[in-house]
Scaffold this motif. Structure first.
Motif, PDB file in Angstrom:
ATOM      1  N   THR A  58       0.833  -1.200   0.000  1.00 30.72           N
ATOM      2  CA  THR A  58       0.000   0.000   0.000  1.00 30.72           C
ATOM      3  C   THR A  58       0.870   1.253   0.000  1.00 30.72           C
ATOM      4  OG1 THR A  58      -1.734  -1.159   1.171  1.00 30.72           O
ATOM      5  CG2 THR A  58      -1.824   1.237   1.227  1.00 30.72           C
ATOM      6  N   LEU A  59       1.918   1.266   0.817  1.00 37.30           N
ATOM      7  CA  LEU A  59       2.834   2.402   0.869  1.00 37.30           C
ATOM      8  C   LEU A  59       3.501   2.601  -0.491  1.00 37.30           C
ATOM      9  CD1 LEU A  59       4.267   4.612   2.478  1.00 37.30           C
ATOM     10  CD2 LEU A  59       5.957   2.912   3.145  1.00 37.30           C
ATOM     11  N   ASN A  60       3.985   1.518  -1.089  1.00 39.78           N
ATOM     12  CA  ASN A  60       4.628   1.630  -2.402  1.00 39.78           C
ATOM     13  C   ASN A  60       3.661   2.145  -3.455  1.00 39.78           C
ATOM     14  OD1 ASN A  60       7.087   0.771  -1.425  1.00 39.78           O
ATOM     15  ND2 ASN A  60       6.733  -1.364  -1.966  1.00 39.78           N
ATOM     16  N   ASP A  61       2.410   1.692  -3.441  1.00 41.60           N
ATOM     17  CA  ASP A  61       1.404   2.187  -4.376  1.00 41.60           C
ATOM     18  C   ASP A  61       1.139   3.665  -4.161  1.00 41.60           C
ATOM     19  OD1 ASP A  61       1.164  -0.294  -5.557  1.00 41.60           O
ATOM     20  OD2 ASP A  61      -0.657  -0.845  -4.466  1.00 41.60           O
ATOM     21  N   THR A  62       1.095   4.084  -2.905  1.00 46.22           N
ATOM     22  CA  THR A  62       0.864   5.491  -2.575  1.00 46.22           C
ATOM     23  C   THR A  62       2.016   6.356  -3.091  1.00 46.22           C
ATOM     24  OG1 THR A  62      -0.402   4.896  -0.623  1.00 46.22           O
ATOM     25  CG2 THR A  62       0.494   7.123  -0.677  1.00 46.22           C
ATOM     26  N   ILE A  63       3.243   5.927  -2.839  1.00 43.67           N
ATOM     27  CA  ILE A  63       4.416   6.681  -3.301  1.00 43.67           C
ATOM     28  C   ILE A  63       4.447   6.713  -4.827  1.00 43.67           C
ATOM     29  CG2 ILE A  63       6.944   6.639  -3.428  1.00 43.67           C
ATOM     30  CD1 ILE A  63       6.897   5.661  -0.489  1.00 43.67           C
ATOM     31  N   ARG A  64       4.186   5.591  -5.470  1.00 48.88           N
ATOM     32  CA  ARG A  64       4.169   5.537  -6.938  1.00 48.88           C
ATOM     33  C   ARG A  64       3.143   6.528  -7.485  1.00 48.88           C
ATOM     34  NH1 ARG A  64       3.035   0.483  -7.506  1.00 48.88           N
ATOM     35  NH2 ARG A  64       5.176  -0.183  -7.334  1.00 48.88           N
ATOM     36  N   GLN A  65       1.961   6.569  -6.858  1.00 51.28           N
ATOM     37  CA  GLN A  65       0.921   7.497  -7.307  1.00 51.28           C
ATOM     38  C   GLN A  65       1.352   8.950  -7.109  1.00 51.28           C
ATOM     39  OE1 GLN A  65      -1.951   6.600  -8.978  1.00 51.28           O
ATOM     40  NE2 GLN A  65      -1.959   8.799  -9.387  1.00 51.28           N
ATOM     41  N   GLU A  66       2.010   9.239  -5.980  1.00 53.00           N
ATOM     42  CA  GLU A  66       2.504  10.602  -5.736  1.00 53.00           C
ATOM     43  C   GLU A  66       3.459  11.047  -6.834  1.00 53.00           C
ATOM     44  OE1 GLU A  66       3.810  12.081  -1.784  1.00 53.00           O
ATOM     45  OE2 GLU A  66       3.254  10.054  -1.129  1.00 53.00           O
ATOM     46  N   PHE A  67       4.385  10.167  -7.219  1.00 51.59           N
ATOM     47  CA  PHE A  67       5.359  10.521  -8.245  1.00 51.59           C
ATOM     48  C   PHE A  67       4.716  10.612  -9.622  1.00 51.59           C
ATOM     49  CE2 PHE A  67       8.297   9.351  -4.886  1.00 51.59           C
ATOM     50  CZ  PHE A  67       9.195  10.397  -4.972  1.00 51.59           C
ATOM     51  N   ARG A  76       2.914  14.157 -14.001  1.00 49.94           N
ATOM     52  CA  ARG A  76       1.846  14.725 -14.828  1.00 49.94           C
ATOM     53  C   ARG A  76       1.672  16.214 -14.550  1.00 49.94           C
ATOM     54  NH1 ARG A  76      -0.637   9.812 -13.698  1.00 49.94           N
ATOM     55  NH2 ARG A  76      -1.818  10.714 -11.995  1.00 49.94           N
ATOM     56  N   GLY A  77       1.824  16.607 -13.299  1.00 50.64           N
ATOM     57  CA  GLY A  77       1.668  18.014 -12.923  1.00 50.64           C
ATOM     58  C   GLY A  77       2.708  18.908 -13.551  1.00 50.64           C
ATOM     59  N   TRP A  78       3.985  18.495 -13.495  1.00 52.40           N
ATOM     60  CA  TRP A  78       5.001  19.394 -14.050  1.00 52.40           C
ATOM     61  C   TRP A  78       4.940  19.441 -15.572  1.00 52.40           C
ATOM     62  CZ3 TRP A  78       9.060  17.944 -17.139  1.00 52.40           C
ATOM     63  CH2 TRP A  78       9.618  16.674 -17.014  1.00 52.40           C
ATOM     64  N   VAL A  79       4.541  18.343 -16.200  1.00 51.88           N
ATOM     65  CA  VAL A  79       4.371  18.375 -17.653  1.00 51.88           C
ATOM     66  C   VAL A  79       3.262  19.372 -18.014  1.00 51.88           C
ATOM     67  CG1 VAL A  79       3.583  17.047 -19.657  1.00 51.88           C
ATOM     68  CG2 VAL A  79       5.306  16.080 -18.115  1.00 51.88           C
ATOM     69  N   ALA A  80       2.122  19.282 -17.338  1.00 51.93           N
ATOM     70  CA  ALA A  80       1.001  20.193 -17.600  1.00 51.93           C
ATOM     71  C   ALA A  80       1.390  21.640 -17.316  1.00 51.93           C
ATOM     72  CB  ALA A  80      -0.212  19.794 -16.767  1.00 51.93           C
ATOM     73  N   ALA A  81       2.121  21.870 -16.226  1.00 53.15           N
ATOM     74  CA  ALA A  81       2.516  23.239 -15.874  1.00 53.15           C
ATOM     75  C   ALA A  81       3.439  23.839 -16.933  1.00 53.15           C
ATOM     76  CB  ALA A  81       3.186  23.256 -14.505  1.00 53.15           C
TER      77      ALA A  81
END
Length: 142
Positions: A6-15, A20-25
């Motif tokens: 669960t922690l690894n999935d959470t970290i993967r999702q954060e990254f 996606r955020g910096w590409v859009a920005a």
């Protein structure tokens, strides 16, 4: 599901969200995300060996000196070491820095540190992938 998965999935999702955020920005020419995710001492090393900092990068985006028509990332790998992480991948872009075409393919590495429950980029480096860039050796961007 175990706690580590669960922690690894959470970290993967954060990254993934950060990517996606910096590409859009960049594509939108907005700086609010960068102000939040680049640490105050942020250092960027361009593919041509020049160094810039958070303030210079944000000024280039705001002024339109650094602009992209397209930008995409792929082959992203993330390794977490406590409160530090290394994120590496490839990016393909069509863009310009001032009057210079910086379009091409690059590999990049971001070093991040977890601060106040979020990840902030402390250093970033981009390297031109040979044969795929129309920029000359004197190009600087970011």
């Amino acid at each position: 599901m175990d706690q580590n998965a669960t922690l690894n999935d959470t970290i993967r999702q954060e990254f993934n969200d950060l990517d996606r955020g910096w590409v859009a920005a960049y594509l939108q020419g907005t700086t609010e995300l960068f102000d939040r995710v680049w640490a105050d001492g942020f250092i960027f090393t361009s593919p041509f060996g020049q160094f810039t900092n958070k303030e210079q990068e944000i000024a280039d985006i705001r002024s339109g000196d650094l602009a992209f028509e397209s930008l995409s990332t792929g082959d992203i790998t993330v390794k977490v070491y406590g409160n530090t992480a290394v994120m590496a991948g490839r990016l393909t872009m069509k863009g310009r820095y001032k009057d210079r075409d910086i379009s091409g393919q690059y590999s990049y590495t971001n070093v991040l540190r977890q601060q106040q429950e979020s990840w902030r980029i402390v250093a970033s480096h981009a390297a031109h992938i040979s044969g795929n860039n129309s920029c000359t050796d004197n190009c600087v961007f970011g």
